[in-house]
Scaffold this active site. Structure first.
Site, PDB file in Angstrom:
ATOM      1  N   VAL B  16       0.829  -1.209   0.000  1.00 52.44           N
ATOM      2  CA  VAL B  16       0.000   0.000   0.000  1.00 52.44           C
ATOM      3  C   VAL B  16       0.863   1.258   0.000  1.00 52.44           C
ATOM      4  CG1 VAL B  16      -1.663   1.339   1.352  1.00 52.44           C
ATOM      5  CG2 VAL B  16      -1.964  -1.134   1.100  1.00 52.44           C
ATOM      6  N   GLU B 131     -10.203   5.989   5.861  1.00 55.25           N
ATOM      7  CA  GLU B 131     -11.028   5.439   4.792  1.00 55.25           C
ATOM      8  C   GLU B 131     -10.514   4.087   4.328  1.00 55.25           C
ATOM      9  OE1 GLU B 131     -13.851   4.787   3.105  1.00 55.25           O
ATOM     10  OE2 GLU B 131     -14.047   6.964   2.995  1.00 55.25           O
ATOM     11  N   ILE B 138     -13.266   1.775  -1.466  1.00 53.58           N
ATOM     12  CA  ILE B 138     -14.645   2.265  -1.504  1.00 53.58           C
ATOM     13  C   ILE B 138     -14.804   3.455  -0.570  1.00 53.58           C
ATOM     14  CG2 ILE B 138     -17.086   1.694  -1.196  1.00 53.58           C
ATOM     15  CD1 ILE B 138     -16.343  -1.249  -1.470  1.00 53.58           C
ATOM     16  N   GLY B 189      -3.489 -15.228  -5.900  1.00 52.89           N
ATOM     17  CA  GLY B 189      -3.065 -14.171  -4.983  1.00 52.89           C
ATOM     18  C   GLY B 189      -4.219 -13.496  -4.269  1.00 52.89           C
ATOM     19  N   GLU B 192      -4.284 -15.582   1.136  1.00 54.64           N
ATOM     20  CA  GLU B 192      -2.949 -15.773   1.704  1.00 54.64           C
ATOM     21  C   GLU B 192      -2.631 -17.262   1.776  1.00 54.64           C
ATOM     22  OE1 GLU B 192      -1.147 -13.147   3.092  1.00 54.64           O
ATOM     23  OE2 GLU B 192      -2.686 -11.608   2.786  1.00 54.64           O
ATOM     24  N   ASP B 203     -10.890 -11.059   9.630  1.00 57.99           N
ATOM     25  CA  ASP B 203     -10.721  -9.800   8.896  1.00 57.99           C
ATOM     26  C   ASP B 203     -12.043  -9.041   8.827  1.00 57.99           C
ATOM     27  OD1 ASP B 203      -9.213  -8.094   6.734  1.00 57.99           O
ATOM     28  OD2 ASP B 203     -11.087  -8.708   5.786  1.00 57.99           O
ATOM     29  N   LYS B 207     -13.343  -5.300  10.639  1.00 61.46           N
ATOM     30  CA  LYS B 207     -14.007  -4.220   9.900  1.00 61.46           C
ATOM     31  C   LYS B 207     -15.394  -3.944  10.479  1.00 61.46           C
ATOM     32  CE  LYS B 207     -11.339  -5.314   5.771  1.00 61.46           C
ATOM     33  NZ  LYS B 207     -11.258  -6.244   4.618  1.00 61.46           N
TER      34      LYS B 207
END
Lengths: 434, 434
Positions: B16, B131, B138, B189, B192, B203, B207
């Protein structure tokens, strides 16, 4: 956080205005406890003081004099829900000149004279917020202005008119004619008695102009938008579309092209065949959705209610809270520097096309018709023959072609003896990534 | 508008971080000309100075010492892309204490210690923007925080994990097993090597905690989230779902209930059957989407790429531009006042259920099984029998029932002689409005 009440001056108290008043009253306690903002609607300008309204006001709140509201030093935020060009334009400019942030739902005004208002607000450093002007309750304008400020946007495609989406859905699902579906929409209050603004794409065109201005930092007005409506769409077109794996939607399409001489912008509203697997294809009833293709972010879609008092009031309230949080901090949301748009004419559009021809004699016709396509450099991707004799039809999907070549093809086809009629022509949207 | 460059200190330069550096370089000229913001990445803290990276830096930009970056008086905005709890937490708190706005993509940190960070930022009046932490590119957190600040949100349902959505889509479309679909996702990909965090819903749970905190102004942490993964889903479940008009999605569901004693919040992640006509059902491949049900605004959906370097970098850049526009104006985006959440336990959940039983003898079994449902007050909406003899199955969809009653029903059924096995149980989402 709080430094006294935030006093709202409301211009207009129709459907959206009254819904906004109700919503503020309902949510005021929560907003104050959570954000420390005490929202109060202290002045409301209306055309007719004696009209019955679903909301009531204390004595002295209602006034007939809107300029009195915008010039009142005791008003902190002005909310404009009158609609139309004047007196809304003058009132908003007065409010901005007085340093008051303005929240407006006025699509028509922004689509025609937005540039003047954006510049006035930026010069003065006050907020001019207009989430409610495009796609009603859907948070789209603010994400586009802020979240996507750094994004290189290639294209925006929107279903931004709920009436036409409802009509097209009903036609496709119930196999009824345009007229029947429209009558039903009128009965349900989804369409106006005079449906021209919706059906002929004027409403979507105004929204397209506003989206183009924000997405690409250019000045585009409603009159710049190429526009076709949905009144010529037949149940047969929808049936063909379905069989070929498409649905028909009225789309507002805003694109940017990088040319050597600088960027060109194309802004248009027309019915289009959308692949059934595309996220826009699943948008049903009177819902709206806006699909954004960005260079880094990829494909995005924003979906929700594009109209109605409550959804629109929700968007207005979000803007009012934002303006209230900014108030007294000297910050105005900025539209950024805008440029004059170089508009690409519809003639230069590149697209795939669906073309439906009525032909007299199928066997002989195909070779002649195919020859005309070839002469104009329009390449055929697929063809279907249907019916016999006088009912015979040829349905083509082309490869990507240039609009002017397709129009020239159609012109020649119309003059061809074997072609009785060009029944319909629809542009075709390519499949989405992923 | 400009008052000199906005100097960015970047923490971490992995996938990132590097995408963000590329994006800033690509878009800097446009951002400066449009918004008057001259973005410069002047310090970058990395773990390993000598590692090869897809982006290059001038001498003196890279450093091993992250605390040096956050304490550098010449840094205007800190961007954190390290991930994990420490040292990210300490660095962000240091940056905030020094009055620097922070942009972070750190889901794990916010889901576990968000409250501490939000409070620090609000106390100091600086921006803490995130964000990118939920649903990648998004624009959702900002619309939720700002556009919907005044909205009374009843429920948020999100497909917020691309890996599991990809796996479920492949299973349904290719009729392959969970293991096969996962292996394919790993090859591409999308998953993981150790897929536990995605597959088991950790995960999505993190969120969900962040969304709950923002949507309802409460402090919810990852550990508060009820969680089930998708590894038990079989192709047979997906086939049944399809036949009954549903698709199976891993959903993060965040709900608020108004009770006499005050609001209760339920936050959970589990696979669910979504009606085929629901907008979430059309979300394919590794895309994400978040569906919001608001009192005034109605149904909304935000759709796009939930992961990936470029989409995430786009979200980070949007936040950086926002922070840069706010810099020097003393304004921080506020999370508002937050409350302690009263969590509703999963036991008290009300939902429809899909229950798939393997039974020994179909004819005799139904009456016995139906009796058990009835004893526990669980009402059956529809039932299908399938197969014969040892292959016999009973598939039920219940009316809305309470989770604890359904669990008690299942417990009794497992002990029933005629029931060989409870093959699967899935919660069912009711149809969307409109």
């Amino acid at each position: 956080m709080s430094t006294g009440p935030v006093r709202i001056g409301l211009l207009g108290c129709g459907n959206v205005g009254a819904a906004f008043v109700s919503l503020v009253r309902e949510r005021a306690a929560v907003i104050e406890s959570r954000y420390g903002i005490d929202l109060q609607i202290t002045r409301v300008a209306v055309h007719n003081l004696s009209r019955e309204r679903p909301v009531e006001f204390d004595d002295g709140v209602l006034t007939h004099d809107a300029s009195d509201v915008v010039n009142d030093p005791n008003i902190d935020v002005v909310v404009e829900t009158i609609g139309g060009i004047e007196p809304a334009r003058g009132l908003i400019l007065d409010a901005i000149a007085g340093g008051k942030p303005v929240v407006t739902a006025n699509k028509e005004l922004l689509a025609n004279l937005g540039s003047e208002l954006y510049s006035a607000a930026d010069d003065k450093g006050v907020d001019l917020l207009f989430e409610a002007a495009v796609a009603g309750g859907i948070p789209f304008m603010r994400p586009l202005r802020e979240s996507l400020a750094g994004e290189d946007i290639a294209r925006v495609m929107g279903i931004v008119n709920g009436t036409t989406n409802y009509v097209l859905c009903r036609m496709a699902e119930e196999h009824i004619s345009f007229g029947e579906a429209l009558a039903e929409a009128q009965e349900l209050g989804y369409a106006e008695r005079d449906p021209t603004a919706d059906i002929e794409g004027f409403d979507a065109g105004a929204k397209a102009a506003i989206i183009a201005s924000v997405a690409f930092g250019v000045d585009v007005v409603a009159g710049d938008v190429y526009r076709e409506g949905i009144s010529d769409i037949t149940p047969a077109d929808l049936a063909f579309a379905e069989r070929l794996g498409y649905v028909v939607k009225l789309l507002a399409i805003i694109e940017r092209f990088r040319e050597l001489d600088g960027p060109e912008i194309a802004v248009r509203v027309h019915p289009a065949m959308v692949p059934a697997g595309h996220p826009l294809a699943a948008v049903r009833d009177s819902f709206n959705a806006i699909f954004v293709e960005g260079e880094a972010v990829g494909d995005l879609m924003f979906y929700g209610r594009g109209a109605g008092g409550d959804p629109t009031a929700s968007a207005v309230l979000g803007d009012v809270i934002d303006a209230a949080l900014n108030t007294g901090q000297g910050r105005g949301a900025t539209m950024g520097k805008r440029e004059v748009a170089t508009l690409r004419p519809i003639d230069a559009l590149q697209s795939e096309y669906y073309i439906n021809l009525e032909v007299a004699d199928r066997a002989g016709a195909l070779a002649r018709v195919a020859g005309v396509f070839g002469d104009h450099g329009v390449s055929i991707r697929s063809m279907e023959q249907e019916g016999l004799g006088e009912e015979a039809r040829l349905v083509f999907i082309t490869h990507e072609a240039v609009e002017r070549d397709v129009q020239a093809t159609l012109q020649t086809l119309r003059d061809l003896e074997v072609v009785d009629r060009v029944r319909s022509v629809l542009r075709v949207v390519a499949s989405a990534d992923g």
